[in-house]
Write a protein that holds these residues in place. Structure first.
Motif, PDB file in Angstrom:
ATOM      1  N   ASN A 164      71.974  93.002 -40.127  1.00 14.69           N
ATOM      2  CA  ASN A 164      71.499  91.742 -40.688  1.00 14.69           C
ATOM      3  C   ASN A 164      70.458  91.069 -39.805  1.00 14.69           C
ATOM      4  OD1 ASN A 164      73.235  92.028 -42.885  1.00 14.69           O
ATOM      5  ND2 ASN A 164      74.911  90.936 -41.839  1.00 14.69           N
ATOM      6  N   HIS A 165      70.491  91.391 -38.513  1.00  9.86           N
ATOM      7  CA  HIS A 165      69.555  90.786 -37.561  1.00  9.86           C
ATOM      8  C   HIS A 165      68.971  91.888 -36.680  1.00  9.86           C
ATOM      9  CE1 HIS A 165      71.294  86.944 -38.794  1.00  9.86           C
ATOM     10  NE2 HIS A 165      72.503  87.441 -38.510  1.00  9.86           N
ATOM     11  N   PRO A 166      68.099  92.697 -37.213  1.00  6.11           N
ATOM     12  CA  PRO A 166      67.578  93.854 -36.480  1.00  6.11           C
ATOM     13  C   PRO A 166      66.767  93.488 -35.239  1.00  6.11           C
ATOM     14  CG  PRO A 166      66.365  93.515 -38.524  1.00  6.11           C
ATOM     15  CD  PRO A 166      67.530  92.600 -38.568  1.00  6.11           C
ATOM     16  N   PHE A 180      86.764  86.804 -29.737  1.00  8.55           N
ATOM     17  CA  PHE A 180      85.679  87.744 -29.989  1.00  8.55           C
ATOM     18  C   PHE A 180      84.340  87.023 -29.887  1.00  8.55           C
ATOM     19  CE2 PHE A 180      89.430  89.431 -32.006  1.00  8.55           C
ATOM     20  CZ  PHE A 180      89.392  90.763 -31.624  1.00  8.55           C
ATOM     21  N   LEU A 181      83.364  87.692 -29.246  1.00  6.99           N
ATOM     22  CA  LEU A 181      82.062  87.089 -29.007  1.00  6.99           C
ATOM     23  C   LEU A 181      80.955  88.107 -29.217  1.00  6.99           C
ATOM     24  CD1 LEU A 181      82.890  85.228 -25.660  1.00  6.99           C
ATOM     25  CD2 LEU A 181      82.728  84.171 -27.921  1.00  6.99           C
ATOM     26  N   VAL A 182      79.776  87.593 -29.557  1.00  5.30           N
ATOM     27  CA  VAL A 182      78.572  88.416 -29.599  1.00  5.30           C
ATOM     28  C   VAL A 182      77.865  88.263 -28.259  1.00  5.30           C
ATOM     29  CG1 VAL A 182      76.301  88.706 -30.648  1.00  5.30           C
ATOM     30  CG2 VAL A 182      78.287  88.244 -32.091  1.00  5.30           C
ATOM     31  N   ASP A 193      61.577  84.448 -26.718  1.00  7.65           N
ATOM     32  CA  ASP A 193      60.774  85.444 -27.436  1.00  7.65           C
ATOM     33  C   ASP A 193      61.396  85.758 -28.784  1.00  7.65           C
ATOM     34  OD1 ASP A 193      59.000  85.541 -25.359  1.00  7.65           O
ATOM     35  OD2 ASP A 193      59.908  87.303 -24.415  1.00  7.65           O
ATOM     36  N   ILE A 194      62.700  85.626 -28.847  1.00 10.82           N
ATOM     37  CA  ILE A 194      63.426  85.910 -30.086  1.00 10.82           C
ATOM     38  C   ILE A 194      64.247  84.676 -30.433  1.00 10.82           C
ATOM     39  CG2 ILE A 194      65.177  87.347 -31.190  1.00 10.82           C
ATOM     40  CD1 ILE A 194      64.366  89.629 -29.391  1.00 10.82           C
ATOM     41  N   GLY A 195      64.118  84.206 -31.634  1.00  7.84           N
ATOM     42  CA  GLY A 195      64.896  83.054 -32.055  1.00  7.84           C
ATOM     43  C   GLY A 195      66.308  83.460 -32.439  1.00  7.84           C
ATOM     44  N   LEU A 196      67.237  82.573 -32.156  1.00  8.16           N
ATOM     45  CA  LEU A 196      68.631  82.836 -32.501  1.00  8.16           C
ATOM     46  C   LEU A 196      68.864  82.586 -33.982  1.00  8.16           C
ATOM     47  CD1 LEU A 196      70.665  81.258 -29.568  1.00  8.16           C
ATOM     48  CD2 LEU A 196      70.526  83.677 -30.177  1.00  8.16           C
ATOM     49  N   PRO A 197      69.582  83.476 -34.634  1.00 13.44           N
ATOM     50  CA  PRO A 197      69.911  83.251 -36.049  1.00 13.44           C
ATOM     51  C   PRO A 197      70.778  82.010 -36.206  1.00 13.44           C
ATOM     52  CG  PRO A 197      70.314  85.532 -35.398  1.00 13.44           C
ATOM     53  CD  PRO A 197      70.084  84.774 -34.143  1.00 13.44           C
ATOM     54  N   THR A 214      80.094  83.468 -33.744  1.00 17.11           N
ATOM     55  CA  THR A 214      79.485  83.495 -35.074  1.00 17.11           C
ATOM     56  C   THR A 214      80.611  83.443 -36.099  1.00 17.11           C
ATOM     57  OG1 THR A 214      79.569  85.903 -35.311  1.00 17.11           O
ATOM     58  CG2 THR A 214      77.658  84.977 -34.154  1.00 17.11           C
ATOM     59  N   ASN A 215      80.248  83.347 -37.358  1.00 11.30           N
ATOM     60  CA  ASN A 215      81.277  83.340 -38.406  1.00 11.30           C
ATOM     61  C   ASN A 215      82.077  84.636 -38.389  1.00 11.30           C
ATOM     62  OD1 ASN A 215      80.580  80.792 -39.343  1.00 11.30           O
ATOM     63  ND2 ASN A 215      79.052  81.571 -40.790  1.00 11.30           N
TER      64      ASN A 215
END
Length: 284
Positions: A164-166, A180-182, A193-197, A214-215
């Motif tokens: 979903n977030h390549p 649980f964490l990402v 450089d990369i925005g967080l979803p 995250t959800n």
């Protein structure tokens, strides 16, 4: 400590020393000495249990001690006492009394109880916690199986989030008491450089990684939960029950340890008498 003054008790001790000096029972004496070497500090282990300060290795030492004590009892009953039938001295009564004080039925039952509960191999390997044997508690086994397959589940969930977030290079981890964490590369996130979803909530940073809720992580928290903590809590309750079972037999264990200590002393007396060519004194 006071010197022994009872004439009958002194004679019993000297009869036992003389018996263990007999050439015909040197094989039995060797067996008893080898078994006594496996006896651990039972008094200290029981005291630690009473203070709720038991060490994981205590259960292994206690099992080894119980195994040796049962073997000593069997040796006395099957090999030594039959040789003394019909004797006129005090030796038979002295050793029979020692055999009874060993409480072999209680020891054997307690030894089997510990073996059924504790996985000795894994406990000796970890040394930091008591590992419960597979098959003892079905619910605990199921939790452990679920925990062992957790890595595969995390990879699967991480793959779905990555799809979903390549643009993100991420992994999914479990942190005890946090959930649980990402995990993302901290440097890349801080460089913007990369925005967080949307929905990525920052929890903490550690080393080169930043961790987010995250959800999907909240769903894992709810559906899977803290398996590691649940395993530890369940094992702790089982160990507490085992300690209570052991302490219920405290009187028998202490009496057994005292009897084995006396047997060890008698064998030491016999060894000393042999080495120094002592002659048995005549008691008046």
């Amino acid at each position: 400590m006071k010197p022994l003054t009872d004439l009958r008790a002194i004679c019993e001790r000297q009869d036992a020393v003389e018996l263990f000096l007999s050439p015909q029972i040197q094989t039995i004496t060797g067996v008893l000495l080898a078994l006594l070497a496996k006896v651990g500090p039972v008094d200290k282990i029981l005291t630690r249990m009473q203070k709720c300060a038991t060490q994981p290795m205590d259960f292994i030492v206690l099992t080894r001690t119980l195994d040796a004590a049962v073997a000593i009892s069997n040796t006395l009953q099957r090999e030594l006492l039959p040789l003394l039938q019909g004797t006129t001295d005090y030796t038979h009564r002295f050793l029979y009394n020692m055999y009874q004080r060993c409480n072999p039925p209680v020891l054997a039952e307690l030894q089997q109880e510990i073996i059924n509960v504790v996985d000795h191999e894994l406990t000796a390997h970890t040394k930091t916690s008591v590992v419960i044997r597979r098959g003892f508690d079905q619910e605990l086994d199921e939790i452990k199986e679920k925990y062992e397959s957790l890595e595969e589940l995390l990879e699967q969930v991480g793959f779905e989030i990555q799809r979903n977030h390549p643009q993100l290079d991420l992994s999914v981890v479990f942190v005890p008491q946090v959930g649980f964490l990402v995990a993302l590369n901290k440097a890349i996130i801080m460089s913007h450089d990369i925005g967080l979803p949307e929905g990525f909530m920052h929890i903490f940073n550690q080393d080169d990684e930043a961790f987010f809720k995250t959800n999907e992580m909240r769903e894992l928290d709810e559906d899977v939960g803290d398996l590691h903590g649940l395993i530890k809590d369940t094992e702790s309750m089982i160990v507490t029950d085992l300690e209570e079972t052991i302490l219920d037999a405290e009187m028998e264990l202490r009496e057994n340890f005292k009897a084995l200590s006396e047997l060890d002393c008698i064998l030491a007396f016999a060894n000393c008498a042999f080495d120094l060519n002592f002659v048995r004194p005549r008691m008046l």
